[in-house]
Design a protein around this motif. Structure first.
Motif, mmCIF file in Angstrom:
data_model
loop_
_atom_site.group_PDB
_atom_site.id
_atom_site.type_symbol
_atom_site.label_atom_id
_atom_site.label_comp_id
_atom_site.label_asym_id
_atom_site.label_seq_id
_atom_site.Cartn_x
_atom_site.Cartn_y
_atom_site.Cartn_z
ATOM 1 N N LYS A 138 1.039 2.219 -7.072
ATOM 2 C CA LYS A 138 0.612 1.329 -8.171
ATOM 3 C C LYS A 138 -0.455 1.978 -9.044
ATOM 4 O O LYS A 138 -0.389 1.921 -10.270
ATOM 5 C CB LYS A 138 0.076 0.000 -7.596
ATOM 6 N N GLU A 142 -11.516 -10.791 -4.626
ATOM 7 C CA GLU A 142 -10.263 -10.382 -5.274
ATOM 8 C C GLU A 142 -9.763 -11.501 -6.194
ATOM 9 O O GLU A 142 -9.354 -11.279 -7.320
ATOM 10 C CB GLU A 142 -9.221 -10.070 -4.183
ATOM 11 N N GLY A 157 -4.152 -4.967 -5.490
ATOM 12 C CA GLY A 157 -3.997 -4.579 -4.087
ATOM 13 C C GLY A 157 -2.755 -5.231 -3.471
ATOM 14 O O GLY A 157 -2.285 -6.276 -3.945
ATOM 15 N N GLY A 158 -2.264 -4.610 -2.418
ATOM 16 C CA GLY A 158 -1.016 -5.044 -1.794
ATOM 17 C C GLY A 158 -0.972 -6.481 -1.295
ATOM 18 O O GLY A 158 0.108 -7.043 -1.109
ATOM 19 N N GLY A 159 -2.149 -7.098 -1.090
ATOM 20 C CA GLY A 159 -2.133 -8.462 -0.572
ATOM 21 C C GLY A 159 -2.385 -9.520 -1.638
ATOM 22 O O GLY A 159 -2.316 -10.733 -1.361
ATOM 23 N N ARG A 175 -7.668 2.255 4.198
ATOM 24 C CA ARG A 175 -6.860 1.031 4.283
ATOM 25 C C ARG A 175 -7.320 0.249 5.514
ATOM 26 O O ARG A 175 -6.776 0.426 6.612
ATOM 27 C CB ARG A 175 -5.380 1.380 4.413
ATOM 28 N N PRO A 176 -8.308 -0.627 5.339
ATOM 29 C CA PRO A 176 -8.880 -1.309 6.508
ATOM 30 C C PRO A 176 -7.861 -2.113 7.315
ATOM 31 O O PRO A 176 -8.007 -2.244 8.534
ATOM 32 C CB PRO A 176 -9.943 -2.234 5.898
ATOM 33 N N LEU A 177 -6.811 -2.601 6.641
ATOM 34 C CA LEU A 177 -5.821 -3.395 7.381
ATOM 35 C C LEU A 177 -5.055 -2.553 8.395
ATOM 36 O O LEU A 177 -4.469 -3.082 9.335
ATOM 37 C CB LEU A 177 -4.826 -4.038 6.407
ATOM 38 N N PHE A 191 -13.445 -10.469 1.100
ATOM 39 C CA PHE A 191 -12.731 -9.589 0.163
ATOM 40 C C PHE A 191 -11.735 -10.402 -0.672
ATOM 41 O O PHE A 191 -11.650 -10.247 -1.889
ATOM 42 C CB PHE A 191 -12.010 -8.470 0.928
ATOM 43 N N ARG A 192 -10.992 -11.282 -0.020
ATOM 44 C CA ARG A 192 -9.978 -12.084 -0.731
ATOM 45 C C ARG A 192 -10.625 -12.998 -1.770
ATOM 46 O O ARG A 192 -10.057 -13.261 -2.823
ATOM 47 C CB ARG A 192 -9.139 -12.914 0.246
ATOM 48 N N MET A 194 0.850 -1.187 0.000
ATOM 49 C CA MET A 194 0.000 0.000 0.000
ATOM 50 C C MET A 194 0.890 1.243 0.000
ATOM 51 O O MET A 194 1.864 1.299 0.750
ATOM 52 C CB MET A 194 -0.868 0.035 1.270
ATOM 53 N N ILE A 248 -14.120 -0.954 -0.282
ATOM 54 C CA ILE A 248 -13.337 -2.038 0.333
ATOM 55 C C ILE A 248 -13.427 -1.935 1.852
ATOM 56 O O ILE A 248 -13.547 -2.952 2.551
ATOM 57 C CB ILE A 248 -11.885 -2.000 -0.190
ATOM 58 N N ARG A 276 5.654 -9.625 3.915
ATOM 59 C CA ARG A 276 5.337 -9.705 2.488
ATOM 60 C C ARG A 276 6.517 -9.476 1.548
ATOM 61 O O ARG A 276 6.450 -9.869 0.390
ATOM 62 C CB ARG A 276 4.274 -8.651 2.156
ATOM 63 N N ASP A 304 -8.732 -3.240 -7.270
ATOM 64 C CA ASP A 304 -9.507 -2.757 -6.120
ATOM 65 C C ASP A 304 -10.760 -2.011 -6.583
ATOM 66 O O ASP A 304 -11.844 -2.172 -6.008
ATOM 67 C CB ASP A 304 -8.661 -1.834 -5.230
HETATM 68 C C1 S3P Z 1 -4.582 -4.453 0.795
HETATM 69 C C2 S3P Z 1 -4.270 -3.363 0.010
HETATM 70 C C3 S3P Z 1 -5.290 -2.488 -0.579
HETATM 71 C C4 S3P Z 1 -6.619 -3.245 -0.730
HETATM 72 C C5 S3P Z 1 -7.016 -3.862 0.580
HETATM 73 C C6 S3P Z 1 -5.976 -4.864 1.088
HETATM 74 C C7 S3P Z 1 -3.464 -5.271 1.328
HETATM 75 O O1 S3P Z 1 -4.864 -2.029 -1.860
HETATM 76 O O2 S3P Z 1 -6.504 -4.236 -1.724
HETATM 77 O O3 S3P Z 1 -7.215 -2.825 1.483
HETATM 78 O O4 S3P Z 1 -3.701 -6.424 1.732
HETATM 79 O O5 S3P Z 1 -2.327 -4.779 1.333
HETATM 80 P P1 S3P Z 1 -3.642 -0.992 -2.099
HETATM 81 O O6 S3P Z 1 -2.364 -1.781 -2.059
HETATM 82 O O7 S3P Z 1 -3.904 -0.443 -3.464
HETATM 83 O O8 S3P Z 1 -3.727 0.038 -1.028
#
Ligand code: S3P
Length: 166
Positions: free
Chosen positions: A14, A60, A78-80, A117-119, A56-57, A10, A44, A136, A33
């Motif tokens: 990107k 995704e 997204g970052g994950g 960014r909910p995480l 969400f996953r 995040m 999200i 990661r 996203d």
């Molecule tokens: C996430 C990153 C977010 C989004 C979600 C989970 C992650 O996207 O997919 O909140 O797991 O790192 P960005 O990387 O675009 O912020």
């Protein structure tokens, strides 16, 4: 041309770099996203709150599978997303994976005020983010076809570096 898939933590830029690459090359840009939000008609943040991260996953993963048949497209995930092996093999089918890499301090500075960014909506976001990034980093490095240092330079310069590399 193969798809260019932008991965990274995040705040790595990107979406900004993806948009520029799409404009420069006059090819479409997909931000997974945004696609997830459109598909589910909700943010999200709300998805995490109401259905939880596993839901969400799941969405995704579906979205990544759907777009993996594309060609000539810039894709940002997204970052994950690349922590999941199915996502990686789908993205690699037609795509070149580019890791936008930056150190913790820069990433934290960019996203510390973010409310989307909910995480990181936890008691100690800085510690949480550090732990996530550490966990990661290896995955990002190992799935990437190449890595771009995004700690310096404007999004334009980073987009240019990617174009030159391809
Ligand atoms: C996430 C990153 C977010 C989004 C979600 C989970 C992650 O996207 O997919 O909140 O797991 O790192 P960005 O990387 O675009 O912020």
């Amino acid at each position: 041309m193969k798809n260019i898939v932008l991965i990274g933590f995040m705040g790595a830029g990107k979406s900004a770099v993806g948009k520029l690459l799409s404009e420069k090359n006059k090819i479409p840009f997909i931000d997974t996203d945004k696609l997830i939000e459109k598909k589910e008609s909700k943010s999200i943040n709300d998805m995490f709150k109401e259905q939880g991260e596993p839901y969400f996953r799941k969405i995704e993963k579906e979205v990544i599978e759907e777009i993996s048949i594309k060609e000539d497209t810039i894709i940002s995930v997204g970052g994950g997303a690349v922590l999941d092996d199915d996502n990686v093999s789908n993205l690699k089918k037609n795509g070149l994976i580019v890791y936008l890499k930056a150190p913790f301090d820069i990433l934290y500075d960019r996203i510390k005020e973010s409310t989307s960014r909910p995480l990181l909506a936890v008691q100690k976001p800085e510690e949480e983010m550090q732990a996530l990034l550490e966990a990661r980093q290896m995955a990002y490095e190992s799935v990437a076809d190449f890595t771009v240092d995004v700690s310096k330079g404007t999004p334009e310069e980073i987009a240019q570096e990617i174009v030159e590399h391809i």
